[in-house]
Enzyme design. Structure first.
Site, mmCIF file in Angstrom:
data_model
loop_
_atom_site.group_PDB
_atom_site.id
_atom_site.type_symbol
_atom_site.label_atom_id
_atom_site.label_comp_id
_atom_site.label_asym_id
_atom_site.label_seq_id
_atom_site.Cartn_x
_atom_site.Cartn_y
_atom_site.Cartn_z
ATOM 1 N N GLY A 9 5.725 0.022 -0.495
ATOM 2 C CA GLY A 9 5.816 0.378 -1.917
ATOM 3 C C GLY A 9 6.615 -0.661 -2.678
ATOM 4 N NE ARG B 106 4.692 1.803 -9.706
ATOM 5 C CZ ARG B 106 3.481 2.352 -9.707
ATOM 6 N NH1 ARG B 106 2.438 1.614 -10.030
ATOM 7 N NH2 ARG B 106 3.316 3.631 -9.422
ATOM 8 C CG ASP C 79 -3.386 4.086 1.712
ATOM 9 O OD1 ASP C 79 -2.341 4.667 2.100
ATOM 10 O OD2 ASP C 79 -4.254 4.635 1.026
ATOM 11 C CB VAL C 80 2.016 3.428 4.196
ATOM 12 C CG1 VAL C 80 2.588 2.083 3.782
ATOM 13 C CG2 VAL C 80 2.258 4.502 3.129
ATOM 14 C CG ASN D 247 10.400 2.453 -1.672
ATOM 15 O OD1 ASN D 247 11.227 3.155 -2.247
ATOM 16 N ND2 ASN D 247 9.445 1.778 -2.334
ATOM 17 C CB SER E 44 13.388 12.873 -3.240
ATOM 18 O OG SER E 44 13.681 13.484 -4.480
ATOM 19 C CE1 TYR F 292 8.077 12.628 -4.511
ATOM 20 C CE2 TYR F 292 9.950 14.000 -5.111
ATOM 21 C CZ TYR F 292 9.417 12.751 -4.875
ATOM 22 O OH TYR F 292 10.206 11.624 -4.984
ATOM 23 C CE LYS G 186 9.691 11.354 -1.353
ATOM 24 N NZ LYS G 186 9.587 9.987 -0.815
HETATM 25 N N1 LIG Z 1 11.978 7.432 -9.217
HETATM 26 C C1 LIG Z 1 12.615 8.528 -8.853
HETATM 27 O O1 LIG Z 1 13.136 9.277 -9.696
HETATM 28 C C2 LIG Z 1 12.724 8.872 -7.397
HETATM 29 C C3 LIG Z 1 13.617 9.892 -7.034
HETATM 30 C C4 LIG Z 1 13.727 10.251 -5.712
HETATM 31 C C5 LIG Z 1 12.983 9.589 -4.752
HETATM 32 N N2 LIG Z 1 12.113 8.598 -5.122
HETATM 33 C C6 LIG Z 1 11.332 7.956 -4.072
HETATM 34 O O2 LIG Z 1 11.546 6.570 -4.083
HETATM 35 C C7 LIG Z 1 10.380 5.902 -3.573
HETATM 36 C C8 LIG Z 1 9.952 4.804 -4.533
HETATM 37 O O3 LIG Z 1 9.597 5.416 -5.760
HETATM 38 P P1 LIG Z 1 9.554 4.670 -7.165
HETATM 39 O O4 LIG Z 1 10.189 5.591 -8.122
HETATM 40 O O5 LIG Z 1 10.022 3.273 -7.034
HETATM 41 O O6 LIG Z 1 7.967 4.763 -7.420
HETATM 42 P P2 LIG Z 1 6.905 3.740 -8.063
HETATM 43 O O7 LIG Z 1 5.730 4.587 -8.359
HETATM 44 O O8 LIG Z 1 7.505 2.929 -9.143
HETATM 45 O O9 LIG Z 1 6.588 2.774 -6.831
HETATM 46 C C9 LIG Z 1 5.956 3.253 -5.684
HETATM 47 C C10 LIG Z 1 5.119 2.149 -5.078
HETATM 48 O O10 LIG Z 1 4.524 2.674 -3.876
HETATM 49 C C11 LIG Z 1 3.177 2.277 -3.830
HETATM 50 N N3 LIG Z 1 2.425 3.240 -3.005
HETATM 51 C C12 LIG Z 1 2.185 4.542 -3.272
HETATM 52 N N4 LIG Z 1 1.443 5.084 -2.294
HETATM 53 C C13 LIG Z 1 1.217 4.103 -1.383
HETATM 54 C C14 LIG Z 1 0.503 4.042 -0.166
HETATM 55 N N5 LIG Z 1 -0.120 5.117 0.335
HETATM 56 N N6 LIG Z 1 0.486 2.867 0.516
HETATM 57 C C15 LIG Z 1 1.113 1.779 0.023
HETATM 58 N N7 LIG Z 1 1.782 1.771 -1.130
HETATM 59 C C16 LIG Z 1 1.838 2.917 -1.839
HETATM 60 C C17 LIG Z 1 2.726 2.267 -5.287
HETATM 61 O O11 LIG Z 1 1.555 1.482 -5.463
HETATM 62 C C18 LIG Z 1 3.955 1.709 -5.980
HETATM 63 O O12 LIG Z 1 3.925 0.301 -6.072
HETATM 64 C C19 LIG Z 1 9.328 6.995 -3.377
HETATM 65 O O13 LIG Z 1 9.292 7.378 -2.007
HETATM 66 C C20 LIG Z 1 9.829 8.129 -4.231
HETATM 67 O O14 LIG Z 1 9.376 9.380 -3.793
HETATM 68 C C21 LIG Z 1 11.977 8.219 -6.427
#
Ligand SMILES: NC(=O)c1ccc[n+]([C@@H]2O[C@H](COP(=O)([O-])OP(=O)(O)OC[C@H]3O[C@@H](n4cnc5c(N)ncnc54)[C@H](O)[C@@H]3O)[C@@H](O)[C@H]2O)c1
Length: 250
Positions: free
Chosen positions: A10, A13, A56-57, A83, A134, A147, A151
């Site tokens: 991931g 971004r 795709d993971v 991630n 999370s 979700y 987690k």
């Molecule tokens: N942003 C928040 O508020 C928050 C809070 C708690 C936990 N998280 C966790 O942090 C992690 C990162 O989230 P983020 O906020 O940076 O999200 P984001 O959407 O900005 O980035 C996630 C990235 O993962 C990639 N992705 C999604 N599914 C995929 C797959 N099956 N295979 C490969 N790549 C894949 C997407 O293309 C994207 O680039 C996630 O696990 C999310 O659940 C985020």
């Protein structure tokens, strides 16, 4: 250069990209894994010492292919950062099996698949796994049946990994971020959710990608060499706080 490497899923971004940049600052080479080819190429284009791999993971075949590419290019894997994640908030009765599976496929299956495939490489370096969960995996709340459950499973999966891999010198830890203004959060955090977070977080604000990345890089590093099986909440104090905070403020 430290000679060390990291795989960040991931990475195109958000938190994954911030983590990639921090690892690069520390002198690691980083394999940037993402299924969004366009965003991945754009993110990787101005970074040195990265290997972008479209994957795709949630797909065992793609994960196997990704691992082969990274092993061939880097020759070693010192850290795996699971991630990649997706969020889909909805009421229980409207979360049909397909929506449930879509969330589980990336958030839980992806962590299992990438970790399992890379265990042999991590054993060789006595490396580290950091899984991104999370605060939604610790505290139940409305709309997060898939979700939050995915987690919570990641938190336990981390403990299973730590228990089984410790004797090989491989550490496994988990980071539970609070809310961060990424594309993922912008898609599911309504104004009501944003206001509720503001009230329920002692620091009164969202975190930044960089603040989450700092914890991930620490847990991956030798500075955390005796830390395994742990959950680190990077959440502005949310998890440690009980009732009464909004009342105290008003
Ligand atoms: N942003 C928040 O508020 C928050 C809070 C708690 C936990 N998280 C966790 O942090 C992690 C990162 O989230 P983020 O906020 O940076 O999200 P984001 O959407 O900005 O980035 C996630 C990235 O993962 C990639 N992705 C999604 N599914 C995929 C797959 N099956 N295979 C490969 N790549 C894949 C997407 O293309 C994207 O680039 C996630 O696990 C999310 O659940 C985020």
């Amino acid at each position: 250069m430290t000679g060390k490497t990291a795989i960040v899923t991931g990475a195109a971004r958000g938190i994954g990209l911030a983590t990639t940049k921090l690892f690069l600052e520390e002198g690691r080479r980083v394999a940037m894994i993402d299924r969004d080819a366009e965003a991945l190429q754009a993110a990787a284009s101005d970074l040195a010492d990265v290997l972008p791999v479209i994957c795709d993971v949630s797909s065992p075949d793609q994960v196997d292919d990704m691992a082969k590419q990274v092993e061939a290019a880097f020759g070693r894997v010192d850290a795996l950062i699971n991630n990649a994640g997706v969020a889909d908030f909805g009421p229980m009765e409207q979360t049909d099996f397909q929506r449930w599976r879509t969330v589980m496929a990336t958030n839980l299956d992806g962590v299992f698949l990438c970790s399992q495939r890379l265990i042999p490489a991590l054993k060789k370096t006595r490396g580290a796994i950091v899984n991104i969960a999370s605060i939604s995996g610790l505290r139940a709340s409305t709309l997060r049946i898939a979700y939050g459950t995915s987690k919570a499973a990641v938190i336990h999966l981390t403990q299973q990994q730590a228990a089984e891999l410790g004797e090989f010198g491989v550490r496994a830890n988990c980071v539970a971020p609070g809310p961060v203004n990424t594309k993922l959060a912008l898609a599911v955090h309504s104004p009501e959710i944003r206001a509720a977070y503001h009230d329920a977080i002692p620091l009164n604000r969202y975190g930044s990608e960089q603040e989450i990345a700092e914890a991930i890089v620490f847990l991956s590093s030798d500075k955390a060499s005796y830390v395994s099986g742990q959950l680190l909440c990077v959440d502005g104090g949310f998890q440690s706080t009980g009732i009464g905070l909004p009342a105290l403020r008003s």
